[in-house]
Scaffold this active site. Structure first.
Site, PDB file in Angstrom:
ATOM      1  N   GLY A   1       0.442  -1.385   0.351  1.00 21.88           N
ATOM      2  CA  GLY A   1      -0.103  -0.052   0.216  1.00 21.88           C
ATOM      3  C   GLY A   1       1.002   1.162  -0.154  1.00 21.88           C
TER       4      GLY A   1
ATOM      5  N   GLY B   1       3.833  -3.376  -3.498  1.00 20.47           N
ATOM      6  CA  GLY B   1       3.601  -3.605  -5.314  1.00 20.47           C
ATOM      7  C   GLY B   1       3.962  -2.385  -5.852  1.00 20.47           C
ATOM      8  N   ARG B   2       2.982  -1.510  -5.856  1.00 23.28           N
ATOM      9  CA  ARG B   2       3.339  -0.390  -6.332  1.00 23.28           C
ATOM     10  C   ARG B   2       4.546   0.157  -6.499  1.00 23.28           C
ATOM     11  NH1 ARG B   2      -0.948   2.943  -7.731  1.00 23.28           N
ATOM     12  NH2 ARG B   2      -2.218   1.944  -6.716  1.00 23.28           N
TER      13      ARG B   2
ATOM     14  N   ARG C   1      -5.519   3.686 -15.531  1.00 22.90           N
ATOM     15  CA  ARG C   1      -5.259   4.759 -14.572  1.00 22.90           C
ATOM     16  C   ARG C   1      -6.393   5.915 -14.395  1.00 22.90           C
ATOM     17  NH1 ARG C   1      -1.932   5.595 -11.400  1.00 22.90           N
ATOM     18  NH2 ARG C   1      -2.215   5.507  -8.880  1.00 22.90           N
TER      19      ARG C   1
ATOM     20  N   CYS D   1     -12.954   6.005 -28.222  1.00 25.66           N
ATOM     21  CA  CYS D   1     -14.210   6.123 -27.739  1.00 25.66           C
ATOM     22  C   CYS D   1     -15.013   6.219 -27.046  1.00 25.66           C
ATOM     23  CB  CYS D   1     -15.693   5.471 -28.850  1.00 25.66           C
ATOM     24  SG  CYS D   1     -14.319   5.695 -31.087  1.00 25.66           S
TER      25      CYS D   1
HETATM   26  C1  LIG Z   1      -2.610  -4.675  -4.074  1.00 25.57           C
HETATM   27  C2  LIG Z   1      -2.447  -5.686  -3.364  1.00 25.57           C
HETATM   28  C3  LIG Z   1      -1.110  -5.357  -2.409  1.00 25.57           C
HETATM   29  C4  LIG Z   1       0.327  -4.228  -3.475  1.00 25.57           C
HETATM   30  O1  LIG Z   1      -0.222  -3.132  -3.120  1.00 25.57           O
HETATM   31  P1  LIG Z   1       0.316  -1.505  -3.361  1.00 25.57           P
HETATM   32  O2  LIG Z   1      -0.196  -0.655  -3.553  1.00 25.57           O
HETATM   33  O3  LIG Z   1       0.613  -2.620  -5.035  1.00 25.57           O
HETATM   34  O4  LIG Z   1       1.661  -1.456  -2.689  1.00 25.57           O
HETATM   35  C5  LIG Z   1      -0.593  -6.243  -1.394  1.00 25.57           C
HETATM   36  N1  LIG Z   1      -0.805  -6.951  -1.216  1.00 25.57           N
HETATM   37  C6  LIG Z   1      -2.433  -7.496  -1.372  1.00 25.57           C
HETATM   38  C7  LIG Z   1      -3.768  -8.518   0.093  1.00 25.57           C
HETATM   39  C8  LIG Z   1      -2.493  -6.994  -2.158  1.00 25.57           C
HETATM   40  O5  LIG Z   1      -4.656  -7.174  -2.822  1.00 25.57           O
END
Ligand SMILES: *Cc1c(COP(=O)(O)O)cnc(C)c1O
Length: 428
Positions: free
Chosen positions: A239, A276-277, A313, A343
C-alpha cells in the site's frame, strides 16, 4: 537517474527514448532496471532493523518476469491473487515456498493448483474459504499454512476504489469478528493457522492510517494469544504510495520502517510485507506519439496514440501521470487536454493542464506508469496490447511484443453459422 533529460532528449538510463520508439514503435511501456533495483534497495534498507521478516512483491502491480527476477535477487518472494499470477511468479523464478496467495475470490481449482505447487501460505478472507481450503489440503495429504486476513476498519485516505478497509469492503474479516473467526478456522484439521494479515489499500502516502491499522492488529494479536492461539506470523500488506505529481511526495519509506519497528515491538512474530506499487511505479513510462493536435475552445486536444486501454489509471481513479515531451521545444508550455483515441470521454490523461508544448508527430511519455499500467491493459476498441521494453544501462531489449487483439482472443462464428448462414440469419 532512470528517466532524465540529456542534451535535450529524454533518456531511459543511457538510451534515448527516440531510439526505443524506432525499435519498438509506439505506444510502448519502457522499464528501467536500475529504478527497480533502487526501489528494492530502499525498501530492504528501510526494513533492515526488522530481524524476522519475509518480503513479498505484489505481482499484480506488474507481473513481468524481468521484474520478478530482479526483485528475487533482493530476496523478494511473491504475493499473488490468482492462478495466473501463480504461473507468472513461477515463470519469474520465485520458489513456491516464497509465494503467498491472497485475494477474496480464489476458486477451488486455483487453491488446489497452489497446494500442488507447494506454495508457502494462503491468506484466508472468509470462513467458507478456510473450510474448503482445509478440505482440499486434507485431500492432498497436507496442511495448508494460512493467515486470516482482518479488516481493521480504518480509512486509508486514498482513492475509494483502492481503499480496502472501509466498513463495506469485501476484503477480510471485520476486526470485531476476527477472534471468533480465528477460533473456528484454527480448529480445522487441514489448516495450520499461523497468524493474521492486513492490507488497507493502495497509494497511501500518509503513514497514520497504516499505523492505526497496525495498532489494532497488535491488540488483536494479544487477544488471540490470550485465548491460547500460537501466532508466529503477521502480514502487514502493501500500500505504500509513490509521488506521481511534481511537488507531491510519496510515502517516506524510512519513516515507515521506523514506524513498523515501533508498532510491532513485542509482537514476537515474523513479519511479512507485500509492496507492489512502491517497487515498480517509478520504473516505467508509457512512451507515446502525438497523433494530432486538434484546436478547440477553451483548450486544444493533444491526441496521443496511447489510450485508456493501455493505461487505465486516469480513467479508473482520476489518477495523475505527468505528460512530458521527449524532445521539449525549449521551455514552452501550453494548456491542453491530453487524450487517447478510444471512443470514451473518460479516455483522457490530462484535463486543462499546462504541459510541454508538443506538435503532431512528437514523442512524449506518461510518467510513473510501471505499476498497474501494462498489468491492467485491455484490448478495448480492438486495440493491440503494447510492447514492453527493458532498459539496463546502455542496453535495451523488447521483452514483450505488440499483440493484436484478434491474436489474444481469437473469436469464431458458432459452428452452424458459416458466412452463408450469417447472411440467411440477417435476411430472416
Ligand atoms: C494490491 C495488494 C498489494 C499491493 O498493493 P500496493 O499498493 O501496490 O503496494 C498487497 N497486498 C494485497 C493483499 C493486495 O491486494
Amino acid at each position: 537517474m532512470s528517466f532524465q533529460m540529456r542534451d535535450g532528449v529524454l533518456h531511459a538510463e543511457d538510451v534515448p527514448l527516440p531510439v526505443i520508439a524506432d525499435a519498438a514503435g509506439t505506444p510502448a511501456y519502457v522499464y528501467s532496471a536500475s529504478a527497480v533495483r533502487t526501489a528494492a534497495r530502499r525498501f530492504v534498507e528501510a526494513l533492515a532493523p526488522i530481524a524476522r521478516k519475509q518480503l513479498l512483491y505484489a505481482v499484480k502491480a506488474n507481473p513481468h518476469p524481468a521484474i520478478l527476477q530482479t526483485l528475487a535477487g533482493f530476496g523478494f518472494g511473491a504475493d499473488i491473487v490468482s492462478g495466473g499470477e501463480l504461473q507468472a511468479a513461477r515463470a519469474g523464478g520465485i520458489a513456491p515456498a516464497d509465494i503467498v496467495y491472497s485475494g477474496v475470490g480464489k476458486t477451488r481449482d486455483e487453491m488446489a493448483a497452489a497446494l500442488d505447487a507447494g506454495i508457502g501460505r494462503f491468506n484466508i478472507e472468509h470462513e467458507r474459504e478456510g473450510e474448503v481450503l482445509s478440505a482440499l489440503a486434507c485431500a492432498h495429504g497436507v496442511r495448508a499454512t494460512a493467515l486470516l486476513r482482518v479488516n481493521p476498519l480504518v480509512d486509508a485516505q486514498s482513492h475509494a476504489k483502492i481503499s480496502t478497509a472501509l466498513t463495506d469492503s469485501k476484503f477480510g474479516i471485520p476486526y470485531p469478528k476476527a477472534v471468533l473467526m480465528y477460533r473456528r478456522l484454527a480448529a480445522l484439521s487441514g489448516l495450520n493457522l499461523e497468524g493474521v494479515a492486513v492490507h488497507i489499500g493502495s497509494q497511501i502516502t500518509d503513514l497514520a492510517p497504516l499505523q492505526a491499522a497496525y495498532r489494532r492488529i497488535g491488540t488483536l494479536v494479544a487477544a488471540l494469544r490470550a485465548e491460547g492461539h500460537r501466532l508466529s506470523h503477521v502480514d502487514l500488506g502493501g500500500g505504500l504510495g509513490v509521488s506521481y505529481r511534481a511537488g507531491e511526495p510519496g510515502a517516506d519509506i524510512a519513516a515507515y520502517g521506523a514506524m513498523v519497528g515501533r508498532e510491532t515491538q513485542g509482537w514476537d512474530v515474523s513479519l511479512l510485507f507485500e509492496p507492489g506499487r512502491f517497487l515498480v511505479a517509478q520504473a516505467g513510462v508509457l512512451l507515446t506519439r502525438v497523433l494530432w493536435v486538434k484546436p478547440a475552445q477553451p483548450h486544444p486536444f493533444v491526441i496521443v496514440d496511447a489510450a485508456m486501454n493501455d493505461l487505465a489509471r486516469p480513467a479508473l481513479y482520476d489518477a495523475w501521470h505527468e505528460f512530458v515531451a521527449v524532445r521539449p521545444r525549449g521551455s514552452e508550455r501550453f494548456v491542453a487536454n491530453v487524450v487517447g483515441p478510444v471512443c470514451e470521454s473518460g479516455d483522457r490523461f490530462a484535463h486543462a493542464r499546462a504541459v510541454d508544448r508538443v506538435e503532431e508527430g512528437d514523442l512524449a511519455v506518461l510518467a510513473t506508469a510501471g505499476a498497474y499500467g501494462a498489468a491492467m491493459a485491455s484490448t478495448y476498441n480492438a486495440r493491440a496490447l503494447v510492447p514492453e521494453v527493458w532498459v539496463d544501462g546502455d542496453g535495451f531489449d523488447i521483452v514483450s511484443d505488440r499483440v493484436p487483439a484478434a491474436r489474444i482472443r481469437p473469436q469464431r462464428l458458432p459452428h452452424w453459422m458459416d458466412a452463408q448462414g450469417l447472411r440467411a440469419a440477417v435476411g430472416r
